[in-house]
Design a protein around this motif. Sequence first.
Motif, PDB file in Angstrom:
ATOM      1  N   LEU A  54       0.854  -1.189   0.000  1.00 59.59           N
ATOM      2  CA  LEU A  54       0.000   0.000   0.000  1.00 59.59           C
ATOM      3  C   LEU A  54       0.889   1.238   0.000  1.00 59.59           C
ATOM      4  O   LEU A  54       1.831   1.329   0.789  1.00 59.59           O
ATOM      5  CB  LEU A  54      -0.892   0.018   1.252  1.00 59.59           C
ATOM      6  N   MET A  55       0.566   2.191  -0.860  1.00 57.87           N
ATOM      7  CA  MET A  55       1.410   3.385  -0.948  1.00 57.87           C
ATOM      8  C   MET A  55       0.642   4.650  -0.582  1.00 57.87           C
ATOM      9  O   MET A  55      -0.559   4.757  -0.838  1.00 57.87           O
ATOM     10  CB  MET A  55       1.935   3.535  -2.378  1.00 57.87           C
ATOM     11  N   VAL A  56       1.386   5.591   0.004  1.00 60.43           N
ATOM     12  CA  VAL A  56       0.864   6.931   0.296  1.00 60.43           C
ATOM     13  C   VAL A  56       1.645   7.921  -0.554  1.00 60.43           C
ATOM     14  O   VAL A  56       2.861   7.845  -0.657  1.00 60.43           O
ATOM     15  CB  VAL A  56       1.058   7.295   1.793  1.00 60.43           C
ATOM     16  N   LYS A  57       0.949   8.882  -1.119  1.00 60.48           N
ATOM     17  CA  LYS A  57       1.606   9.849  -2.002  1.00 60.48           C
ATOM     18  C   LYS A  57       0.887  11.171  -1.968  1.00 60.48           C
ATOM     19  O   LYS A  57      -0.334  11.174  -2.075  1.00 60.48           O
ATOM     20  CB  LYS A  57       1.595   9.281  -3.418  1.00 60.48           C
ATOM     21  N   PRO A  58       1.573  12.311  -1.864  1.00 59.55           N
ATOM     22  CA  PRO A  58       3.001  12.494  -1.563  1.00 59.55           C
ATOM     23  C   PRO A  58       3.384  11.984  -0.172  1.00 59.55           C
ATOM     24  O   PRO A  58       2.549  11.422   0.523  1.00 59.55           O
ATOM     25  CB  PRO A  58       3.175  14.016  -1.628  1.00 59.55           C
ATOM     26  N   ALA A  59       4.641  12.247   0.204  1.00 56.28           N
ATOM     27  CA  ALA A  59       5.135  11.710   1.475  1.00 56.28           C
ATOM     28  C   ALA A  59       5.192  12.767   2.582  1.00 56.28           C
ATOM     29  O   ALA A  59       4.574  12.612   3.635  1.00 56.28           O
ATOM     30  CB  ALA A  59       6.516  11.094   1.276  1.00 56.28           C
ATOM     31  N   LEU A  60       5.930  13.837   2.341  1.00 56.94           N
ATOM     32  CA  LEU A  60       6.280  14.736   3.445  1.00 56.94           C
ATOM     33  C   LEU A  60       5.094  15.426   4.112  1.00 56.94           C
ATOM     34  O   LEU A  60       5.064  15.564   5.332  1.00 56.94           O
ATOM     35  CB  LEU A  60       7.274  15.796   2.966  1.00 56.94           C
ATOM     36  N   SER A  61       4.124  15.854   3.320  1.00 55.76           N
ATOM     37  CA  SER A  61       2.966  16.506   3.926  1.00 55.76           C
ATOM     38  C   SER A  61       1.953  15.494   4.422  1.00 55.76           C
ATOM     39  O   SER A  61       0.905  15.864   4.940  1.00 55.76           O
ATOM     40  CB  SER A  61       2.291  17.449   2.923  1.00 55.76           C
ATOM     41  N   TYR A  62       2.254  14.200   4.237  1.00 48.69           N
ATOM     42  CA  TYR A  62       1.286  13.149   4.560  1.00 48.69           C
ATOM     43  C   TYR A  62       1.881  12.071   5.464  1.00 48.69           C
ATOM     44  O   TYR A  62       1.514  10.906   5.396  1.00 48.69           O
ATOM     45  CB  TYR A  62       0.723  12.557   3.247  1.00 48.69           C
ATOM     46  N   LEU A  63       2.788  12.503   6.341  1.00 55.04           N
ATOM     47  CA  LEU A  63       3.433  11.540   7.246  1.00 55.04           C
ATOM     48  C   LEU A  63       2.413  10.925   8.213  1.00 55.04           C
ATOM     49  O   LEU A  63       2.557   9.772   8.629  1.00 55.04           O
ATOM     50  CB  LEU A  63       4.565  12.225   8.027  1.00 55.04           C
ATOM     51  N   ASP A  64       1.370  11.703   8.546  1.00 58.74           N
ATOM     52  CA  ASP A  64       0.325  11.158   9.430  1.00 58.74           C
ATOM     53  C   ASP A  64      -0.395   9.979   8.759  1.00 58.74           C
ATOM     54  O   ASP A  64      -0.758   8.994   9.413  1.00 58.74           O
ATOM     55  CB  ASP A  64      -0.676  12.256   9.829  1.00 58.74           C
ATOM     56  N   ILE A  65      -0.566  10.091   7.452  1.00 64.61           N
ATOM     57  CA  ILE A  65      -1.279   9.036   6.718  1.00 64.61           C
ATOM     58  C   ILE A  65      -0.399   7.776   6.641  1.00 64.61           C
ATOM     59  O   ILE A  65      -0.883   6.652   6.766  1.00 64.61           O
ATOM     60  CB  ILE A  65      -1.637   9.513   5.293  1.00 64.61           C
ATOM     61  N   ILE A  66       0.895   7.987   6.453  1.00 65.99           N
ATOM     62  CA  ILE A  66       1.826   6.847   6.433  1.00 65.99           C
ATOM     63  C   ILE A  66       1.724   6.092   7.764  1.00 65.99           C
ATOM     64  O   ILE A  66       1.622   4.869   7.808  1.00 65.99           O
ATOM     65  CB  ILE A  66       3.282   7.321   6.198  1.00 65.99           C
ATOM     66  N   ARG A  67       1.716   6.838   8.847  1.00 67.61           N
ATOM     67  CA  ARG A  67       1.620   6.224  10.179  1.00 67.61           C
ATOM     68  C   ARG A  67       0.273   5.494  10.353  1.00 67.61           C
ATOM     69  O   ARG A  67       0.223   4.381  10.864  1.00 67.61           O
ATOM     70  CB  ARG A  67       1.836   7.318  11.242  1.00 67.61           C
ATOM     71  N   ASP A  68      -0.793   6.107   9.873  1.00 64.96           N
ATOM     72  CA  ASP A  68      -2.113   5.452   9.938  1.00 64.96           C
ATOM     73  C   ASP A  68      -2.076   4.094   9.247  1.00 64.96           C
ATOM     74  O   ASP A  68      -2.562   3.095   9.786  1.00 64.96           O
ATOM     75  CB  ASP A  68      -3.176   6.292   9.204  1.00 64.96           C
ATOM     76  N   LEU A  69      -1.495   4.065   8.069  1.00 63.49           N
ATOM     77  CA  LEU A  69      -1.486   2.805   7.312  1.00 63.49           C
ATOM     78  C   LEU A  69      -0.605   1.777   7.999  1.00 63.49           C
ATOM     79  O   LEU A  69      -0.956   0.597   8.088  1.00 63.49           O
ATOM     80  CB  LEU A  69      -1.008   3.048   5.866  1.00 63.49           C
TER      81      LEU A  69
END
Length: 320
Positions: free
Chosen positions: A241-256
Amino acid sequence: MFRTRRLRKTEGIRRLVRENQLSVNDFIYPLFVEEGEGIEKEIVSMPGIKRWSLDTISKELDEVVALNIPAVILFGIPTEKDEVGTETWNDNGIMQQAVRYIKKNYPSLYVITDVCFCEYTSHGHCGVLCDNDVDNDATLINLAKQVISHAKAGVDMVAPSGMMDGTIAMIRESLDQAGYPNLPIMGYSVKYASAFYGPFRDAADSAPSFGDRRTYQMDPANRDEGLREATFDDEEGADILMVKPALSYLDIIRDLKENFDRPIACYNVSGEYAMVKAAAEKGWIDGERVMMESLLSMKRAGADIIITYFAKEAARILNK
Ligand code: PBG
């Protein structure tokens, strides 16, 4: 007094208590492959990143392999565009040729293809148009054709980036039926309608000729919706599963990371790269340190895999 500074006193102890480390094993390096000959063209807004034709790209691939970067993700730039992106499923198209070329000459390199239409359609949208919007289900049918064509060319993994509903289910089923049950899928699961893609659209000639992508890419204001998107991709059988973009979406990366038992990837996109490069060029930041710190932040947020234009530069530092 709580003396947390005790464990920061020397590099030795800092190394012992360090919680996260970057590794060259984390990186996927994006490559822009253009139809034609003799092309080695730097992308103005992405210093250091070029478009290559297949007769010049060995220079780049030699470096990638020498730096021990495990994987590349390919973006194709065709000479012919049309309303629906027919070239995407041409078995002799630029992506298919690139896959065959790389797998033949660099067999150890893991080759991923970005599966989309925006570089291939005359209007720059990510699928078949109907009433000035992308028709979801008509696009899925073409997506299946594109993916099978990439599979036949010998790709190692496919990464659909168009944000159509039902993409993963459609692709999984098509691959299984066509005899590719072992070909993995990395979903661009949580992909936002972001201004950070600006330089990429120059690089890949893929800017929409009218409107924007907000009817298919996500609203940057939404977080819960990211979990919903990832749930569907997970249940439909995405392997990563990928999150994009990365830097402004670090919270989403952590959620996943916390909610799914799948490897999590993030895409450190063109605009994020361009900002660091531009500020460093002006001498306003230390480009190398900002690069390493931001890549590390993605890892700390929970990314197992980082797709980044910095892969070569970061690998040079990590390999030291
Ligand atoms: C294609 C695609 C895009 C990116 C990756 N795949 C552009 C977009 O969605 O507009 C952006 C990558 C980057 O900015 O580095 N759909």
